[in-house]
Motif scaffolding. Structure first.
Motif, PDB file in Angstrom:
ATOM      1  N   ALA A  20       0.700  -1.211  -0.492  1.00  7.30           N
ATOM      2  CA  ALA A  20      -0.430  -0.189   0.214  1.00  7.30           C
ATOM      3  C   ALA A  20       0.857   1.487  -0.319  1.00  7.30           C
ATOM      4  CB  ALA A  20      -1.326   0.240   1.121  1.00  7.30           C
ATOM      5  N   LEU A  21       2.143   1.086   1.154  1.00  2.00           N
ATOM      6  CA  LEU A  21       2.311   2.333   1.123  1.00  2.00           C
ATOM      7  C   LEU A  21       3.666   2.249  -0.516  1.00  2.00           C
ATOM      8  CD1 LEU A  21       3.613   1.760   4.320  1.00  2.00           C
ATOM      9  CD2 LEU A  21       2.039   3.953   3.548  1.00  2.00           C
ATOM     10  N   TYR A  22       3.929   1.334  -1.015  1.00  2.55           N
ATOM     11  CA  TYR A  22       4.872   1.086  -2.665  1.00  2.55           C
ATOM     12  C   TYR A  22       3.752   1.884  -3.566  1.00  2.55           C
ATOM     13  CZ  TYR A  22       7.547   0.051  -6.224  1.00  2.55           C
ATOM     14  OH  TYR A  22       8.440  -0.401  -7.400  1.00  2.55           O
ATOM     15  N   LEU A  23       3.106   1.622  -3.499  1.00  2.00           N
ATOM     16  CA  LEU A  23       1.934   2.150  -4.257  1.00  2.00           C
ATOM     17  C   LEU A  23       1.413   3.342  -3.935  1.00  2.00           C
ATOM     18  CD1 LEU A  23      -0.742  -0.746  -5.274  1.00  2.00           C
ATOM     19  CD2 LEU A  23       1.119  -0.068  -6.687  1.00  2.00           C
ATOM     20  N   ASP A  24       1.950   4.218  -3.172  1.00  2.00           N
ATOM     21  CA  ASP A  24       0.964   5.381  -2.722  1.00  2.00           C
ATOM     22  C   ASP A  24       1.282   6.590  -3.234  1.00  2.00           C
ATOM     23  OD1 ASP A  24      -0.202   7.295  -1.060  1.00  2.00           O
ATOM     24  OD2 ASP A  24       1.492   7.421   0.327  1.00  2.00           O
ATOM     25  N   GLN A  25       0.873   7.842  -3.556  1.00  2.00           N
ATOM     26  CA  GLN A  25       1.257   8.550  -4.668  1.00  2.00           C
ATOM     27  C   GLN A  25       1.519   9.439  -3.356  1.00  2.00           C
ATOM     28  OE1 GLN A  25       1.821   8.517  -9.706  1.00  2.00           O
ATOM     29  NE2 GLN A  25      -0.239   7.254  -8.243  1.00  2.00           N
ATOM     30  N   SER A  26       1.562  10.171  -2.097  1.00  2.00           N
ATOM     31  CA  SER A  26       0.322  10.964  -1.429  1.00  2.00           C
ATOM     32  C   SER A  26       2.244  11.986  -1.096  1.00  2.00           C
ATOM     33  CB  SER A  26       0.589  11.040  -0.381  1.00  2.00           C
ATOM     34  OG  SER A  26       1.196  10.159   0.614  1.00  2.00           O
ATOM     35  N   PRO A  31      11.508   6.996  -7.166  1.00  2.00           N
ATOM     36  CA  PRO A  31      10.593   5.318  -6.528  1.00  2.00           C
ATOM     37  C   PRO A  31      11.965   4.226  -6.193  1.00  2.00           C
ATOM     38  CG  PRO A  31      10.681   5.390  -8.827  1.00  2.00           C
ATOM     39  CD  PRO A  31      11.126   6.992  -8.645  1.00  2.00           C
ATOM     40  N   GLU A  32      13.145   4.535  -6.317  1.00  2.00           N
ATOM     41  CA  GLU A  32      14.274   3.742  -5.588  1.00  2.00           C
ATOM     42  C   GLU A  32      15.124   4.372  -4.435  1.00  2.00           C
ATOM     43  OE1 GLU A  32      16.465   7.792  -7.697  1.00  2.00           O
ATOM     44  OE2 GLU A  32      14.609   6.130  -8.147  1.00  2.00           O
ATOM     45  N   ALA A  33      14.311   5.800  -3.976  1.00  2.00           N
ATOM     46  CA  ALA A  33      14.841   6.140  -2.280  1.00  2.00           C
ATOM     47  C   ALA A  33      12.545   5.348  -1.968  1.00  2.00           C
ATOM     48  CB  ALA A  33      14.009   7.523  -2.519  1.00  2.00           C
ATOM     49  N   LYS A  34      11.810   5.216  -2.566  1.00  2.00           N
ATOM     50  CA  LYS A  34      10.971   4.666  -1.191  1.00  2.00           C
ATOM     51  C   LYS A  34      11.026   3.006  -1.103  1.00  2.00           C
ATOM     52  CE  LYS A  34       6.431   5.742  -2.163  1.00  2.00           C
ATOM     53  NZ  LYS A  34       5.209   5.941  -2.712  1.00  2.00           N
ATOM     54  N   THR A  35      11.677   2.857  -2.483  1.00  2.00           N
ATOM     55  CA  THR A  35      11.713   0.984  -2.832  1.00  2.00           C
ATOM     56  C   THR A  35      12.863   0.623  -1.828  1.00  2.00           C
ATOM     57  OG1 THR A  35      11.188   0.609  -4.713  1.00  2.00           O
ATOM     58  CG2 THR A  35      12.471  -0.811  -3.925  1.00  2.00           C
ATOM     59  N   LEU A 245       4.910  22.427   1.953  1.00  2.00           N
ATOM     60  CA  LEU A 245       5.327  22.778   2.945  1.00  2.00           C
ATOM     61  C   LEU A 245       4.240  21.680   3.688  1.00  2.00           C
ATOM     62  CD1 LEU A 245       4.801  26.307   3.694  1.00  2.00           C
ATOM     63  CD2 LEU A 245       7.014  25.126   3.871  1.00  2.00           C
ATOM     64  N   ALA A 246       3.317  20.821   3.319  1.00  2.00           N
ATOM     65  CA  ALA A 246       2.819  20.020   3.460  1.00  2.00           C
ATOM     66  C   ALA A 246       3.591  18.842   3.460  1.00  2.00           C
ATOM     67  CB  ALA A 246       1.540  19.618   2.657  1.00  2.00           C
ATOM     68  N   PHE A 247       4.449  18.209   2.897  1.00  2.00           N
ATOM     69  CA  PHE A 247       5.441  17.659   3.198  1.00  2.00           C
ATOM     70  C   PHE A 247       6.323  18.060   4.593  1.00  2.00           C
ATOM     71  CE2 PHE A 247       3.644  16.833  -0.285  1.00  2.00           C
ATOM     72  CZ  PHE A 247       4.556  17.156  -1.563  1.00  2.00           C
ATOM     73  N   MET A 248       6.685  18.982   5.321  1.00  2.00           N
ATOM     74  CA  MET A 248       7.478  19.002   5.983  1.00  2.00           C
ATOM     75  C   MET A 248       7.363  18.881   7.397  1.00  2.00           C
ATOM     76  SD  MET A 248      10.184  19.962   3.883  1.00  2.00           S
ATOM     77  CE  MET A 248       9.342  18.747   2.924  1.00  2.00           C
ATOM     78  N   LYS A 249       7.581  17.798   8.256  1.00  2.00           N
ATOM     79  CA  LYS A 249       6.693  17.182   9.547  1.00  2.00           C
ATOM     80  C   LYS A 249       7.975  17.383  10.732  1.00  2.00           C
ATOM     81  CE  LYS A 249       2.927  16.631   7.175  1.00  2.00           C
ATOM     82  NZ  LYS A 249       1.436  17.038   8.080  1.00  2.00           N
ATOM     83  N   GLY A 275      11.221  14.822  -0.407  1.00  2.00           N
ATOM     84  CA  GLY A 275       9.655  14.490  -0.672  1.00  2.00           C
ATOM     85  C   GLY A 275       9.983  16.055  -0.990  1.00  2.00           C
ATOM     86  N   LEU A 276      11.054  17.211  -0.647  1.00  2.00           N
ATOM     87  CA  LEU A 276      11.321  18.095  -1.584  1.00  2.00           C
ATOM     88  C   LEU A 276      11.773  18.165  -2.599  1.00  2.00           C
ATOM     89  CD1 LEU A 276      10.593  21.406  -1.080  1.00  2.00           C
ATOM     90  CD2 LEU A 276      12.510  20.974   0.424  1.00  2.00           C
ATOM     91  N   HIS A 277      13.265  17.565  -2.853  1.00  2.00           N
ATOM     92  CA  HIS A 277      13.409  16.905  -3.757  1.00  2.00           C
ATOM     93  C   HIS A 277      12.476  16.322  -4.595  1.00  2.00           C
ATOM     94  CE1 HIS A 277      16.248  14.856  -6.514  1.00  2.00           C
ATOM     95  NE2 HIS A 277      17.135  16.574  -6.460  1.00  2.00           N
ATOM     96  N   GLY A 278      11.742  15.602  -4.351  1.00  2.00           N
ATOM     97  CA  GLY A 278      10.903  15.181  -5.415  1.00  2.00           C
ATOM     98  C   GLY A 278       9.985  15.817  -6.195  1.00  2.00           C
ATOM     99  N   TRP A 279       9.731  17.040  -5.394  1.00  2.00           N
ATOM    100  CA  TRP A 279       9.139  17.472  -5.745  1.00  2.00           C
ATOM    101  C   TRP A 279       9.284  18.711  -6.397  1.00  2.00           C
ATOM    102  CZ3 TRP A 279       4.081  18.323  -6.450  1.00  2.00           C
ATOM    103  CH2 TRP A 279       3.013  19.909  -6.208  1.00  2.00           C
ATOM    104  N   LEU A 280      10.464  18.984  -6.481  1.00  2.00           N
ATOM    105  CA  LEU A 280      11.036  19.762  -7.668  1.00  2.00           C
ATOM    106  C   LEU A 280      11.741  19.100  -9.325  1.00  2.00           C
ATOM    107  CD1 LEU A 280      13.846  21.968  -5.446  1.00  2.00           C
ATOM    108  CD2 LEU A 280      11.299  22.696  -6.277  1.00  2.00           C
ATOM    109  N   ARG A 281      11.884  17.915  -8.737  1.00  2.00           N
ATOM    110  CA  ARG A 281      11.653  17.245 -10.470  1.00  2.00           C
ATOM    111  C   ARG A 281      10.404  17.005 -10.755  1.00  2.00           C
ATOM    112  NH1 ARG A 281      13.729  13.284  -7.358  1.00  2.00           N
ATOM    113  NH2 ARG A 281      12.270  12.022  -7.736  1.00  2.00           N
TER     114      ARG A 281
END
Length: 302
Positions: A20-26, A31-35, A245-249, A275-281
């Protein structure tokens, strides 16, 4: 899709939480980092060894804080610390854990580079960190990472204040420093002893960092973990959007958290940066396609 998260094995009566977390795109994480992160989370090292050793690590951390309270400046074993980290990562950590650690320095370099490139004329000097091998970490990489962040914030804001201005939205941001492809890392060790996940390694490494470095270095390192929101706000000013900013926790540094929480916060720091780097990408790709940067306004209509 990674073979470890095979959708064909999905059973609605017994859904795999990691799938579930792997498929989640929130979160826009590579992908390589999430895996790599999920492989560590589902490992027996994280599920069992982490919880077994944590009380002993916490007790050791308390002892280190007492020692540093008595002797804040000595010992100073920075060179030994970086060699010890290299040996520990090479000998005991999984390729996934080492991938996440090496990636982090590349990401930090690119995030600061994005702000500098889009800040207008500012005088900022930091040391780019691009370790490809675990051996590269011996070159003072961990300490320099902390110095880079604080020096960047000081120099950036001093330069902006001297000019009587602040960061402003940029009509066409420069994303040239944001990597599109996975970072080029050398092959990582995968021997019989390479079983430790990244969070367990960080939990053990944190009190050793406090023991081997002067108190000021460790306090700075612990404080840097809460600068994610600060960096994200700078990027929000440049983009003219606060969506990310919703990504920053990890909490704002004006309300510092206990250094005894440094291990967990270091994990959150890594997640925030990914998350921040992925957003800029993602925004870089939208810009290349001629799309509005804000995905919430896909047509650019008012």
């Amino acid at each position: 899709m990674s073979a470890a998260f095979d959708l064909s094995r999905y059973d609605p009566k017994d859904p795999d939480p990691w799938l579930a977390l792997y498929l989640d795109q929130s979160l826009p994480i590579a992908p390589e980092a999430k895996t790599a992160l999920l492989m560590g989370n589902r490992s027996w090292s994280r599920r069992w060894m982490f919880n077994i050793i944590r009380p002993a690590v916490f007790a050791f951390f308390l002892l280190v804080k007492i020692v540093r309270g008595i002797s804040p400046h000595h010992p100073n074993l920075n060179g030994f610390l970086h060699r010890l980290i290299h040996w520990g990562l090479r000998t005991f950590c999984t390729p996934e854990a080492n991938t996440l650690i090496l990636r982090h320095f590349h990401i930090g370099t690119e995030l600061l580079g994005f702000i500098k490139a889009n800040a207008g004329p500012v005088e900022v000097e930091t040391v780019p960190l691009r370790p490809r091998t675990l051996k590269d970490l011996e070159d003072n990489v961990f300490l320099q990472h902390d110095l880079n962040v604080f020096n960047f914030i000081i120099q950036l804001n001093a330069s902006l204040r001297a000019q009587g201005r602040d960061l402003e939205p940029v009509e066409t941001p420069d994303f040239s420093m944001i990597s599109d492809a996975p970072f080029e890392l050398a092959p990582l060790p995968k021997g019989p002893l390479n079983f430790v996940d990244v969070q367990t390694a960080i939990e053990v490494y944190t009190p050793l960092y406090a023991l081997c470095l002067p108190r000021s270095d460790f306090v700075r390192a612990a404080g840097s973990l809460q600068l994610d929101e600060t960096v994200a706000i700078y990027i929000a000013k440049i983009l003219g959007s606060d969506y990310h900013l919703a990504f920053m926790k990890n909490g704002h540094p004006l309300v510092p958290l206990s250094s005894l929480q440094a291990g967990y916060r270091l994990m959150m720091h890594g997640l925030d940066c990914e998350g921040l780097h992925g957003w800029l990408r993602l925004l870089k790709a939208r810009q290349a396609q001629g799309l509005p940067l804000d995905p919430r306004n896909p047509t650019g209509a008012a």
